[in-house]
Scaffold this motif. Structure first.
Motif, short mmCIF file in Angstrom:
data_model
loop_
_atom_site.label_atom_id
_atom_site.label_comp_id
_atom_site.label_asym_id
_atom_site.label_seq_id
_atom_site.Cartn_x
_atom_site.Cartn_y
_atom_site.Cartn_z
N GLY A 500 0.78 -1.23 0.00
CA GLY A 500 0.00 0.00 0.00
C GLY A 500 0.80 1.28 0.00
N LEU A 501 2.14 1.20 -0.01
CA LEU A 501 2.96 2.41 -0.03
C LEU A 501 3.06 2.95 -1.46
CD1 LEU A 501 3.73 1.41 2.83
CD2 LEU A 501 6.07 2.15 2.36
N SER A 502 2.94 4.24 -1.59
CA SER A 502 3.12 4.87 -2.88
C SER A 502 4.59 4.76 -3.29
CB SER A 502 2.71 6.34 -2.83
OG SER A 502 3.62 7.07 -2.00
N LYS A 503 4.89 5.12 -4.53
CA LYS A 503 6.29 5.06 -4.97
C LYS A 503 7.15 6.03 -4.17
CE LYS A 503 5.99 3.04 -9.55
NZ LYS A 503 4.63 2.49 -9.46
N LEU A 504 6.64 7.20 -3.84
CA LEU A 504 7.37 8.12 -2.97
C LEU A 504 7.65 7.46 -1.62
CD1 LEU A 504 8.53 10.85 -2.03
CD2 LEU A 504 6.18 11.55 -1.48
N GLU A 505 6.64 6.84 -1.04
CA GLU A 505 6.80 6.21 0.27
C GLU A 505 7.73 5.00 0.20
OE1 GLU A 505 2.44 7.42 2.14
OE2 GLU A 505 2.67 5.62 0.90
N GLN A 506 7.73 4.30 -0.93
CA GLN A 506 8.68 3.20 -1.09
C GLN A 506 10.12 3.71 -1.06
OE1 GLN A 506 7.83 0.43 -4.36
NE2 GLN A 506 5.68 1.06 -4.28
N MET A 507 10.39 4.82 -1.71
CA MET A 507 11.73 5.39 -1.67
C MET A 507 12.07 5.85 -0.25
SD MET A 507 12.16 7.49 -5.28
CE MET A 507 10.64 8.44 -5.17
#
Length: 666
Positions: A500-507
């Motif tokens: 459920g993490l966005s790509k920003l949150e994944q980084m």
């Protein structure tokens, strides 16, 4: 000191060993004291050591005092019952609350230190129970005399280091590698090829690896227990026994599953948790200073600090003669606004050269973050006036602040628009053709973004978008030397990420579990400890982090913003807008310029083809080509070349100079 005074343990160094066979050391006391005293810089005020189990177990400790040097805070420390003895590097910020809880249960204290509180908490609640209660930064080793068992533990974020070496029959541990190398079983270690490969790619070595075979790092938020009479035989076996008492995975997953719906509620919760974290970190009977750049993170922390002090806070910044990286004017204006007592250190190339020569003593493992230079010098400046400093580390990872985030998202968008087959073909384009294409584009379309993209950056872009998925693309984006042998997948690719993490949150997440503990916090710990300075980071309080993961997307990095919206909003409650919306320069150095100028001679020595071939781990022809391109001004390869230089300097000091330690010891 009066009867109500408190003692905060402060920063220090720990070291020790287990001799499983009982036959390894003729003089265990001498070995232990040498290990301990190699960390004198971490604790110049006092040293202590203890041998247990007939000399088979040794614990050593170096001490840096913040409040006093009373014997009730001395280490190694035994619990009141005598069951436990331990050495501890760090601070427990919430120890008054823990002390009250224990006192209510009938625990009587001999002194007033946080060290004793943690030890008695272990006695009462067990190691895991005590660690879950403790809010702080620490690494520890604990001997349970009843179970004949030794445990190791590290704080949630990995602020304080703990290396463990394991060969058949012997275990050694320490705050730094130099302590372990004083143990005879680790005096001549071999380089770990995978670790060297990761260093070539990333400029740091990710946990659990160290640069040496058979020596690793205990992971953040983990602990491990081993029986003294049951030799684990190898490091992998030992590390497989570790357990977590907190996890970034849970913090991020739970936070994103329980996001704040209302921005105002989110900001109030963040302001409350961050304010409490700052207040906890101001407890000291010595003056407390703070790092102040022109950035949002340190500015907010300094503002919150000033609000909680009756007098003027002491703030410090470092400046450069090159305006593109200098933030002294912004910091001075901010300091004047909040009313702090401000000091500037101007860093010129000569002082940088002097610091470069010292780096291999400060970092006994290869490390290539160029901000290590100003970090060391400003730590020394602050230490000349105070013993404790507050920093703004953590804002980028948990609030979406790195400029690489929007750049990577733009590249990801581009990658999604290009069929995979076309992307793979593009990686074979020679750099000279990319140069010609970008120059032609600039001629045909003046002012276009593509027209300003040099051939080297275009080559990097094509390499990124050719990767098979987002995680590999981000790893490529962060990598310096791509074609290196044997490192295997980095934490950027291999880390388990919550759903459920966005790509920003994944980084943000992979930076929080790799770049933060293994680069940022290594830099902060080693440079501050080299100056015998204690650094506290309120933004890295685990409660602040858990709150940060609950921020709505609108308070992170919405499109068209500079990121860290939540921190900017809190700062806007305190200062005018023009002090917030300033270009981000970072805490770097003008490395590209210095390598062509004052550091050129040093670079020539360490980047020579003969030197690179001798070292291995780097393609000597590629290094030579990039060095010439850099000198000509056609390319800026400063960070790539700095990685090679740092590895070469480290290798010369720690692998080629076997007599150096004996000379220094004499």
């Amino acid at each position: 000191m009066g009867p109500g005074a408190i003692y905060i343990h402060a920063m220090c160094g720990i070291a020790g060993f287990i001799d499983f066979s009982g036959r390894l050391q003729a003089d265990p006391r001498r070995v232990l004291d040498q290990m301990r005293d190699s960390l004198h810089h971490r604790g110049p005020d006092a040293g202590g050591s203890v041998l247990e189990a007939g000399g088979r177990i040794g614990f050593g400790h170096r001490r840096l005092a913040i409040i006093d040097l009373s014997e009730t805070g001395a280490q190694p420390m035994a619990s009141a019952s005598g069951r436990y003895v331990f050495v501890f590097n760090g601070e427990i910020y919430n120890f008054p609350a823990m002390r009250s809880e224990l006192a209510a249960l009938g625990v009587r204290f001999r002194g007033t230190s946080d060290t004793e509180v943690l030890l008695e908490a272990i006695e009462r609640f067990g190691l895991a129970g005590a660690l879950k209660r403790a809010d702080g930064m620490f690494a520890l080793a604990l001997f349970d005399r009843k179970k004949n068992e030794i445990s190791f533990a590290r704080d949630r974020l990995g602020k304080k280091p703990l290396y463990i070496g394991m060969v058949q029959g012997a275990l050694a541990f320490g705050s730094e590698l130099k302590a372990i190398r004083k143990h005879p079983a680790f005096a001549r270690p071999e380089i770990d090829g995978a670790a060297a490969g990761h260093f070539a790619r990333l400029g740091y070595i990710p946990a659990p690896l160290s640069i040496y075979r058979n020596i690793g790092k205990l992971a953040p938020a983990s602990y491990v227990s081993i029986a003294v009479d049951d030799d684990p035989t190898d490091l992998a076996t030992l590390l497989n026994l570790t357990r977590n008492y907190w996890s970034m995975y849970s913090a991020a997953g739970n936070g994103c599953a329980t996001r704040f719906d209302d921005e105002g509620e989110a900001l109030d919760a963040l302001e409350n948790s961050l304010g409490q974290a700052v207040e906890q970190r101001l407890i000291a009977d010595v003056p407390v200073g703070a790092f102040l750049s022109g950035g949002v993170d340190s500015s907010l922390v300094c503002a919150l600090m000033q609000e909680r002090l009756s007098g003027a806070a002491r703030t410090y910044t470092v400046g450069f003669s090159e305006p593109e990286v200098d933030e002294t004017a912004d910091a001075a204006e901010f300091a004047l606004h909040i009313g702090s007592q401000h000091t500037e250190l101007m860093l010129d190339p000569r002082s940088a050269i002097s610091a470069v020569e010292e780096m291999q003593e400060v970092f006994d493992e290869p490390f290539a973050d160029p901000s290590q230079l100003p970090s060391l010098l400003i730590s020394r400046l602050i230490r000349s006036e105070v013993t404790v400093a507050i920093s703004g580390d953590g804002g980028d990872e948990f609030f979406g602040g790195y400029m690489r985030y929007p750049r990577m998202l733009a590249m990801e968008h581009l990658a999604q628009q290009i069929p995979a087959g076309v992307r793979r073909l593009a990686t074979g384009t020679p750099v000279w053709l990319l140069d010609a294409a970008t120059k032609a584009n600039a001629f045909l379309r003046p002012g276009s973004v593509a027209g300003t993209l040099g051939g080297d950056r275009a080559e990097k872009l094509l390499g990124i978008i050719a990767e098979p998925d987002f995680r590999h693309r981000y790893e490529h984006f962060l990598s310096q030397w791509i074609n290196v042998d044997g490192p295997g997948p980095s934490p950027i690719v291999s880390a388990e990420i919550p759903q459920g993490l966005s790509k920003l949150e994944q980084m943000m997440f992979v930076d929080a579990v790799s770049y933060l503990p293994d680069d940022v916090l290594v830099k902060v710990d080693r440079t501050s400890m080299a100056a015998s300075l204690e650094v506290r980071s309120p933004l890295l309080d685990h409660k602040v982090i858990e709150t940060a993961w609950r921020m709505p997307d609108s308070l992170r990095m919405p499109e068209g913003t500079a990121g860290k919206v939540a921190l900017r909003r809190l700062l806007a409650r305190r200062v005018p807008d023009h002090m917030i919306d300033r270009p981000k320069r970072g805490f770097g150095v003008p490395l590209n310029h210095w390598l062509r100028g004052p550091l050129r001679e040093l670079a020539e020595e360490h980047l020579s083809a003969a030197r690179m071939k001798k070292l291995g781990h780097f393609d000597s022809e590629a290094v030579a080509r990039r060095w010439q391109e850099h000198l000509s001004g056609r390319r800026n390869w400063g960070f790539h070349l700095w990685t090679c230089i740092c590895f070469s300097m480290w290798h010369r000091r720690w692998m080629e100079d076997p007599l150096a330690d004996e000379v220094r010891a004499a």
